[in-house]
Design a protein around this motif. Structure first.
Motif, PDB file in Angstrom:
ATOM      1  N   UNK A   4     -58.792 -18.272 -72.354  1.00  0.00           N
ATOM      2  CA  UNK A   4     -59.823 -17.477 -72.698  1.00  0.00           C
ATOM      3  C   UNK A   4     -59.515 -15.930 -72.151  1.00  0.00           C
ATOM      4  N   UNK A   5     -58.925 -16.027 -71.033  1.00  0.00           N
ATOM      5  CA  UNK A   5     -58.557 -14.811 -70.419  1.00  0.00           C
ATOM      6  C   UNK A   5     -57.772 -14.257 -71.011  1.00  0.00           C
ATOM      7  N   UNK A   6     -56.464 -14.872 -71.430  1.00  0.00           N
ATOM      8  CA  UNK A   6     -55.459 -14.351 -72.227  1.00  0.00           C
ATOM      9  C   UNK A   6     -55.961 -14.099 -73.446  1.00  0.00           C
ATOM     10  N   UNK A   7     -56.945 -14.702 -74.204  1.00  0.00           N
ATOM     11  CA  UNK A   7     -57.474 -14.231 -75.698  1.00  0.00           C
ATOM     12  C   UNK A   7     -58.214 -12.805 -75.326  1.00  0.00           C
ATOM     13  N   UNK A  13     -55.078  -5.751 -76.149  1.00  0.00           N
ATOM     14  CA  UNK A  13     -53.894  -5.285 -76.444  1.00  0.00           C
ATOM     15  C   UNK A  13     -53.361  -5.032 -77.948  1.00  0.00           C
ATOM     16  N   UNK A  14     -53.792  -5.933 -78.681  1.00  0.00           N
ATOM     17  CA  UNK A  14     -53.299  -5.904 -80.239  1.00  0.00           C
ATOM     18  C   UNK A  14     -53.721  -4.692 -80.922  1.00  0.00           C
ATOM     19  N   UNK A  68     -50.633  -7.108 -72.103  1.00  0.00           N
ATOM     20  CA  UNK A  68     -49.401  -6.751 -72.149  1.00  0.00           C
ATOM     21  C   UNK A  68     -48.347  -7.279 -73.334  1.00  0.00           C
ATOM     22  N   UNK A  69     -48.751  -8.724 -73.266  1.00  0.00           N
ATOM     23  CA  UNK A  69     -48.274  -9.779 -74.382  1.00  0.00           C
ATOM     24  C   UNK A  69     -48.448  -9.192 -75.623  1.00  0.00           C
ATOM     25  N   UNK A  70     -49.994  -9.054 -75.972  1.00  0.00           N
ATOM     26  CA  UNK A  70     -50.108  -8.662 -77.329  1.00  0.00           C
ATOM     27  C   UNK A  70     -49.878  -6.869 -77.587  1.00  0.00           C
ATOM     28  N   UNK A  71     -49.858  -6.248 -76.500  1.00  0.00           N
ATOM     29  CA  UNK A  71     -49.304  -4.797 -76.445  1.00  0.00           C
ATOM     30  C   UNK A  71     -47.689  -4.756 -76.918  1.00  0.00           C
TER      31      UNK A  71
END
Length: 120
Positions: A4-7, A13-14, A68-71
């Motif tokens: 959930x935190x990652x989501x 970010x996206x 950062x992963x989605x950015x």
């Protein structure tokens, strides 16, 4: 809880990545992937900075992995490199790869160095 935190981070970010790319295409044109270069360098700087901070695993999941992963986007970088090369601009593709690697890695080191110096 980590998923959930990652989501949550990725949901932030996206859209930032999309809007930065859109804005830079409008200003600089689409002949070179400035937007992807900018978000990858910025995301690398931010991730390096985050690694220098005493953050909880939950905060790293949100901001490091999620945001950062989605950015940042390796897949778009790879696709744009192939498109540049296939479009007859092999030299531009090579420059893009070299600048992306140097700028991304350098930005991560700078981010880590700055926060490590400030925190310690």
């Amino acid at each position: 809880m980590s998923a959930l935190a990652v989501a949550v981070g990725a949901a932030l970010g996206a859209p930032v990545r999309f809007l930065v790319d859109l804005a830079l295409r409008g200003v600089l044109g689409a002949a070179f992937p400035w937007g992807t270069l900018a978000v990858n360098a910025t995301g690398s700087l931010l991730l390096g900075a985050l690694l220098g901070l005493p953050l909880s695993p939950q905060a790293m999941a949100v901001w490091g992995t999620g945001f950062c992963g989605a950015l940042t986007t390796y897949s778009t970088f790879a696709l744009e490199t192939v498109q540049l090369a296939r479009g007859g601009t092999g030299r531009r593709a090579a420059v893009y790869v070299l600048v992306s690697l140097a700028l991304g890695t350098g930005s991560a080191w700078v981010g880590l160095a700055v926060t490590s110096a400030v925190v310690s």
